[in-house]
Structure formats: structure tokens, C-alpha cells
Design a protein around this motif. Structure first.
Motif, PDB file in Angstrom:
ATOM      1  N   VAL A  59      -5.425   4.909   1.768  1.00  0.00           N
ATOM      2  CA  VAL A  59      -4.668   5.711   0.809  1.00  0.00           C
ATOM      3  C   VAL A  59      -3.280   6.036   1.352  1.00  0.00           C
ATOM      4  O   VAL A  59      -2.273   5.898   0.655  1.00  0.00           O
ATOM      5  N   PHE A  60      -3.209   6.454   2.609  1.00  0.00           N
ATOM      6  CA  PHE A  60      -1.935   6.853   3.210  1.00  0.00           C
ATOM      7  C   PHE A  60      -0.942   5.691   3.241  1.00  0.00           C
ATOM      8  O   PHE A  60       0.204   5.824   2.784  1.00  0.00           O
ATOM      9  N   ILE A  61      -1.363   4.543   3.731  1.00  0.00           N
ATOM     10  CA  ILE A  61      -0.454   3.400   3.887  1.00  0.00           C
ATOM     11  C   ILE A  61      -0.055   2.829   2.532  1.00  0.00           C
ATOM     12  O   ILE A  61       1.119   2.509   2.293  1.00  0.00           O
ATOM     13  N   LEU A  62      -1.015   2.683   1.620  1.00  0.00           N
ATOM     14  CA  LEU A  62      -0.698   2.099   0.321  1.00  0.00           C
ATOM     15  C   LEU A  62       0.288   2.949  -0.465  1.00  0.00           C
ATOM     16  O   LEU A  62       1.228   2.435  -1.070  1.00  0.00           O
ATOM     17  N   VAL A  63       0.079   4.264  -0.464  1.00  0.00           N
ATOM     18  CA  VAL A  63       0.981   5.147  -1.213  1.00  0.00           C
ATOM     19  C   VAL A  63       2.379   5.116  -0.608  1.00  0.00           C
ATOM     20  O   VAL A  63       3.379   4.983  -1.327  1.00  0.00           O
ATOM     21  N   ALA A  64       2.472   5.250   0.711  1.00  0.00           N
ATOM     22  CA  ALA A  64       3.775   5.248   1.372  1.00  0.00           C
ATOM     23  C   ALA A  64       4.513   3.934   1.133  1.00  0.00           C
ATOM     24  O   ALA A  64       5.707   3.916   0.820  1.00  0.00           O
ATOM     25  N   SER A  65       3.796   2.815   1.250  1.00  0.00           N
ATOM     26  CA  SER A  65       4.425   1.508   1.065  1.00  0.00           C
ATOM     27  C   SER A  65       4.864   1.294  -0.371  1.00  0.00           C
ATOM     28  O   SER A  65       5.963   0.784  -0.626  1.00  0.00           O
ATOM     29  N   ALA A  66       4.022   1.687  -1.338  1.00  0.00           N
ATOM     30  CA  ALA A  66       4.349   1.471  -2.747  1.00  0.00           C
ATOM     31  C   ALA A  66       5.601   2.230  -3.147  1.00  0.00           C
ATOM     32  O   ALA A  66       6.469   1.703  -3.855  1.00  0.00           O
ATOM     33  N   ILE A  67       5.744   3.469  -2.676  1.00  0.00           N
ATOM     34  CA  ILE A  67       6.911   4.274  -3.034  1.00  0.00           C
ATOM     35  C   ILE A  67       8.153   3.774  -2.302  1.00  0.00           C
ATOM     36  O   ILE A  67       9.233   3.680  -2.881  1.00  0.00           O
ATOM     37  N   ALA A  68       8.009   3.436  -1.037  1.00  0.00           N
ATOM     38  CA  ALA A  68       9.155   2.971  -0.256  1.00  0.00           C
ATOM     39  C   ALA A  68       9.719   1.670  -0.800  1.00  0.00           C
ATOM     40  O   ALA A  68      10.938   1.455  -0.792  1.00  0.00           O
ATOM     41  N   ASN A  69       8.838   0.788  -1.289  1.00  0.00           N
ATOM     42  CA  ASN A  69       9.274  -0.527  -1.762  1.00  0.00           C
ATOM     43  C   ASN A  69       9.431  -0.592  -3.274  1.00  0.00           C
ATOM     44  O   ASN A  69       9.575  -1.682  -3.836  1.00  0.00           O
ATOM     45  N   GLN A  70       9.404   0.564  -3.940  1.00  0.00           N
ATOM     46  CA  GLN A  70       9.539   0.596  -5.393  1.00  0.00           C
ATOM     47  C   GLN A  70      10.912   0.094  -5.817  1.00  0.00           C
ATOM     48  O   GLN A  70      11.926   0.439  -5.223  1.00  0.00           O
ATOM     49  N   ASN A  71      10.942  -0.724  -6.844  1.00  0.00           N
ATOM     50  CA  ASN A  71      12.196  -1.267  -7.361  1.00  0.00           C
ATOM     51  C   ASN A  71      12.956  -0.184  -8.124  1.00  0.00           C
ATOM     52  O   ASN A  71      12.478   0.330  -9.127  1.00  0.00           O
ATOM     53  N   SER A  72      14.111   0.172  -7.639  1.00  0.00           N
ATOM     54  CA  SER A  72      14.903   1.231  -8.281  1.00  0.00           C
ATOM     55  C   SER A  72      15.788   0.707  -9.405  1.00  0.00           C
ATOM     56  O   SER A  72      16.501   1.469 -10.040  1.00  0.00           O
ATOM     57  N   ASP A  73      15.745  -0.596  -9.655  1.00  0.00           N
ATOM     58  CA  ASP A  73      16.595  -1.189 -10.700  1.00  0.00           C
ATOM     59  C   ASP A  73      15.824  -1.437 -11.993  1.00  0.00           C
ATOM     60  O   ASP A  73      16.066  -2.411 -12.705  1.00  0.00           O
ATOM     61  N   ALA A  74      14.854  -0.584 -12.279  1.00  0.00           N
ATOM     62  CA  ALA A  74      14.047  -0.755 -13.492  1.00  0.00           C
ATOM     63  C   ALA A  74      14.932  -0.649 -14.732  1.00  0.00           C
ATOM     64  O   ALA A  74      15.819   0.183 -14.808  1.00  0.00           O
ATOM     65  N   LYS A  75      14.654  -1.473 -15.709  1.00  0.00           N
ATOM     66  CA  LYS A  75      15.465  -1.499 -16.917  1.00  0.00           C
ATOM     67  C   LYS A  75      15.108  -0.336 -17.825  1.00  0.00           C
ATOM     68  O   LYS A  75      13.984   0.156 -17.837  1.00  0.00           O
ATOM     69  N   ILE A 149      -3.461  13.749   2.597  1.00  0.00           N
ATOM     70  CA  ILE A 149      -3.071  12.358   2.856  1.00  0.00           C
ATOM     71  C   ILE A 149      -2.152  11.854   1.753  1.00  0.00           C
ATOM     72  O   ILE A 149      -1.136  11.192   2.013  1.00  0.00           O
ATOM     73  N   LEU A 150      -2.497  12.166   0.504  1.00  0.00           N
ATOM     74  CA  LEU A 150      -1.676  11.732  -0.623  1.00  0.00           C
ATOM     75  C   LEU A 150      -0.288  12.348  -0.561  1.00  0.00           C
ATOM     76  O   LEU A 150       0.726  11.658  -0.758  1.00  0.00           O
ATOM     77  N   VAL A 151      -0.215  13.646  -0.251  1.00  0.00           N
ATOM     78  CA  VAL A 151       1.080  14.325  -0.186  1.00  0.00           C
ATOM     79  C   VAL A 151       1.948  13.728   0.911  1.00  0.00           C
ATOM     80  O   VAL A 151       3.135  13.440   0.701  1.00  0.00           O
ATOM     81  N   TRP A 152       1.378  13.531   2.091  1.00  0.00           N
ATOM     82  CA  TRP A 152       2.161  12.965   3.194  1.00  0.00           C
ATOM     83  C   TRP A 152       2.537  11.511   2.933  1.00  0.00           C
ATOM     84  O   TRP A 152       3.623  11.061   3.322  1.00  0.00           O
ATOM     85  N   GLY A 153       1.672  10.767   2.244  1.00  0.00           N
ATOM     86  CA  GLY A 153       2.027   9.396   1.876  1.00  0.00           C
ATOM     87  C   GLY A 153       3.209   9.357   0.928  1.00  0.00           C
ATOM     88  O   GLY A 153       4.127   8.547   1.079  1.00  0.00           O
ATOM     89  N   ILE A 154       3.185  10.251  -0.080  1.00  0.00           N
ATOM     90  CA  ILE A 154       4.305  10.334  -1.020  1.00  0.00           C
ATOM     91  C   ILE A 154       5.584  10.755  -0.301  1.00  0.00           C
ATOM     92  O   ILE A 154       6.659  10.171  -0.514  1.00  0.00           O
ATOM     93  N   PRO A 350     -13.101  10.172  -3.132  1.00  0.00           N
ATOM     94  CA  PRO A 350     -13.047  11.356  -2.255  1.00  0.00           C
ATOM     95  C   PRO A 350     -11.840  12.251  -2.512  1.00  0.00           C
ATOM     96  O   PRO A 350     -11.912  13.463  -2.299  1.00  0.00           O
ATOM     97  N   LEU A 351     -10.731  11.661  -2.968  1.00  0.00           N
ATOM     98  CA  LEU A 351      -9.548  12.457  -3.288  1.00  0.00           C
ATOM     99  C   LEU A 351      -9.863  13.449  -4.401  1.00  0.00           C
ATOM    100  O   LEU A 351      -9.521  14.634  -4.317  1.00  0.00           O
ATOM    101  N   ALA A 352     -10.542  12.981  -5.455  1.00  0.00           N
ATOM    102  CA  ALA A 352     -10.914  13.872  -6.555  1.00  0.00           C
ATOM    103  C   ALA A 352     -12.028  14.832  -6.135  1.00  0.00           C
ATOM    104  O   ALA A 352     -12.027  16.007  -6.514  1.00  0.00           O
TER     105      ALA A 352
END
Length: 401
Positions: A59-75, A149-154, A350-352
Motif C-alpha cells: 500500500v505504501f509504495i503503490l500510493v507514493a509511486s502513483a501520486i509521484a508519477n501522476q501525469n499533470s498534463d491531463a486534458k 500508511i495511506l497518509v504517509w504514502g500520499i 485491512p485499511l477499512a
């Protein structure tokens, strides 16, 4: 030699077939050889422990990676589609809450005194939530505090958005690596499920199977309501036209394929071809379909919600309206970050569960139950997720015309 050939054939089949074989073998052992089933239960316990070990880091790695690599040029035209994705996912969680409260499920879990120390009322839930939000990240990982974990990942992902591309790539590679580890753990699911089913049957009798069937019926019922009622309602609201020809086309040409592949990512080419067949705007669906395979997770929201409330009901925890709404939001947000691994949404349960003070060892038993019923649950979940991507993309494209 013949038995070796049979085993070889089983090992070369799909994971879903192996899980089905594991369930049948576990039932047979639990009914006809209870003493042996008690020993086989160790395989189930090892599987649960492996899930418990890998889930926090995933959860920690996936969330952090997804936000860090998010495309900011969305139409700009993507905003309505993303809005429908989020509305659909939240609606799915609310439907799951409603059905779970109307038809409460009870699971066979190994309970401890700790598992009964649950919060009473929304006030205590919110207090626990606030303290979990500000937990030390190392402690959150060690103790399985998925809210922390979710908060720190974000937070880490947002901090890395301005980092060098090479740094972001490190996190993307780490996310890929941990996903591969999860795949390895999930490949052991047939043996783990064999042990769980055999051990539970030996301890609780045939009534255990009734619990599995009940929770599966609630899950499938919620997904059918979403696919045949809520999705058409959202599409009609957006287009003002009869949505059912579009909905049935998407279920037939996207949902059926996704049901058998059990992967939204693997179904992306099918959805792109369907969008082309429907003569939608290519610049729109070329972005919305891959994005939907990542964040449009109505089926995952249903799975997380139903299994969490099954655990809540089993433990005798009272759920008021505000707590149920809070669970819906948490489930929807969690579902948007669901892993692309088959059965990945189960690892977010487990998060829920942490909202209700349910300890990690109990939550992981619920995850294991999810793997037992995943023969149908994961296929139906993926079919709903993937077909909805096209329904909402088409609704927005046709509304513009």
C-alpha cells in the motif's frame, strides 16, 4: 506416473482453476479426514501470515509511486470522466453498505480478546482515525496501521511530484518490484486456500461453506445492482438518452472478456477497440481507458466494503449511519489505489477494517476469506470495473455531441 501427470496438468492451469481445485480438495479433506485437515490448516495460516507481511509495504509504495508519477498534463475534457469514475466508485461503496446491513454476513474467524476491543459509535471511530493519521510511518508499517500508511504514502507522493525523473523512476521500479512479490505470494493461494477451507471445515463443520456463499451472494448482488441500475442511471443523467443499449454492449464486449482475464489492465486493448467501434473521440478514450483501469474501481469498492462489514458483523460491532458513510468514502478512496494484481483489492481490506479497531491478524483472515471466494468474486469485480470504463467514457463523449 499417472498421478504425476495429473499434478503437472493442475500446475500448468490458470490460478483460478488451481484455487477451485484447492477449494474442492479442502472440502473433501475437511469432511472425510478432519484430523488431517487440522494439520493442513498450517498452510492456510502461513498464507495469511505472508499476506500480512507484504500488504503494508504494498500500500505504501503503490500510493507514493502513483501520486509521484501522476501525469499533470491531463486534458480538460477528462475532468467529467474522472468525476463519473469517482461518483460511480463512491456509489458502489454505498450500495455495498446498504446490502451488507440488510443481509449481514457472518464469517468463521479465529477471534482473540483483542479482536473484541472495538470502538462504539462514530465519535470513537473518528478519534481512532485521527490518531492513526498522525502515527509514525515506521510504526505504521510495523503495526499494520493502514490509515497511517495511506497518509504517509500520499504525503511522500505529493512531495516527490517535483522530484527528478530518475527519483520518480526509482519509486516506479520499487512499486513494480513489490507487485512482483505480491504475485509470488498470490501464486501460493491454492495451497493456502486448501489449508484454510480444510481447517475451517474441520473446526466449524459445513456451516462454514454457508458463510462463504452468503457473503459471495451479497457481493455479486451489489455488483449486479451497480452494473444494471446505477451505471445506467449515471449514463442517462449525463446523456439524457436510453443508456441500456450502451450498457449491454459494454457488458457483452468488455465485461465478458474481463470476467475471464481478471485484469483491468489486460482488458485495456479490448476497451480501446470497443471505443473505436462506438466511434468515440479518440483523444478522449486514449487517456480515459488506461486511467479508468487504475482509478475506476466500483467492484473493488464493493469487495472492500462487503468483506469489512462481514468482519464487523461477526465481531458484533454496531455500525451507525455516519460510520457507514465514512466507511464508504474510505472504501472508495482505497479502491482507487487498488493494485493491478488479480485479487489486489483484497489486500486493502485491512485499511477499512482499521476504522473499526479490528486488529491486523483478524483483518488478514478476512482477506483470506476473500481469496476463497475469489473464484467468482474477482472475475465479477473485474468485469464491472472494466465495462464501466467504457460506459462512462461513452456517456461523456456523447454528451458533448
Amino acid at each position: 506416473m499417472q498421478s504425476t501427470s495429473v499434478i503437472s496438468r493442475i500446475l500448468n492451469t490458470s490460478l483460478i482453476t488451481q484455487i477451485a481445485v484447492g477449494i474442492l480438495a479442502g472440502i473433501a479433506l475437511g469432511i472425510f479426514a478432519p484430523a488431517g485437515a487440522e494439520h493442513a490448516a498450517m498452510l492456510g495460516n502461513l498464507f495469511v501470515q505472508a499476506l500480512k507481511a507484504v500488504a503494508p509495504l504494498l500500500v505504501f509504495i503503490l500510493v507514493a509511486s502513483a501520486i509521484a508519477n501522476q501525469n499533470s498534463d491531463a486534458k480538460g475534457q477528462m475532468r467529467p470522466i474522472v468525476g463519473l469514475y469517482l461518483i460511480g466508485t463512491l456509489s458502489a461503496a454505498m450500495i455495498a453498505v446498504g446490502l451488507s446491513l440488510l443481509f449481514p454476513s457472518e464469517l468463521t474467524l479465529t477471534l482473540t480478546s483483542q479482536s473484541l476491543d472495538a470502538p462504539q459509535g462514530v465519535g470513537e471511530v473518528l478519534q481512532n482515525l485521527l490518531f492513526k493519521l498522525v502515527d509514525n510511518p515506521i510504526n505504521a508499517l510495523l503495526t499494520g496501521n493502514f490509515i497511517g500508511i495511506l497518509v504517509w504514502g500520499i504525503a511522500l507522493g505529493l512531495g516527490l511530484k517535483q522530484a527528478q525523473a530518475s527519483t520518480k523512476q526509482v519509486f516506479a521500479d520499487a512499486a513494480h518490484a513489490i507487485t512482483q512479490v505480491v504475485r509470488i505470494v498470490i501464486r501460493t493461494a491454492p495451497l493456502g486456500i486448501f489449508g484454510l477451507v480444510a481447517g475451517n471445515l474441520a473446526a466449524g463443520g459445513l456451516g462454514v461453506l454457508g458463510g462463504y456463499l452468503h457473503v459471495l451472494a451479497v457481493l455479486i448482488g451489489a455488483m449486479l445492482l451497480m452494473a444494471l441500475f446505477v451505471n445506467p442511471l449515471i449514463a442517462w443523467f449525463k446523456t439524457g438518452a436510453n443508456p441500456y443499449p450502451l450498457v449491454f454492449t459494454c457488458l457483452r464486449e468488455s465485461g465478458i472478456t474481463a470476467f475471464f482475464t481478471r485484469s483491468s489492465a489486460a482488458n485495456i486493448p479490448v476497451n480501446l477497440a470497443l471505443c473505436e467501434k462506438l466511434e468515440l473521440d479518440k483523444d478522449t478514450y486514449a487517456v480515459s481507458i488506461p486511467l479508468g483501469a487504475t482509478i475506476n474501481m466500483a467492484g473493488a469498492a464493493i469487495t472492500i466494503t462487503v468483506l469489512t462489514l462481514a468482519a464487523v458483523h461477526t465481531l458484533g460491532i454496531q455500525v451507525d449511519l455516519l460510520t457507514a458513510l465514512l466507511l464508504s468514502v474510505i472504501a472508495a478512496v482505497s479502491a482507487c489505489g487498488a493494485s493491478g494484481v488479480a485479487g489486489g483489492s483484497l489486500l486493502l481490506i485491512p485499511l477499512a477494517c482499521s476504522l473499526f479497531g479490528i486488529p491486523d491478524d483478524i483483518a488478514m483472515q478476512v482477506v483470506a476469506v476473500g481469496f476463497v471466494i475469489s473464484v467468482l468474486q474477482d472475475s465479477a469485480e473485474t468485469a464491472l470495473n472494466s465495462s464501466t470504463d467504457v460506459v462512462f467514457t461513452a456517456a461523456v463523449c456523447r454528451a458533448k455531441n
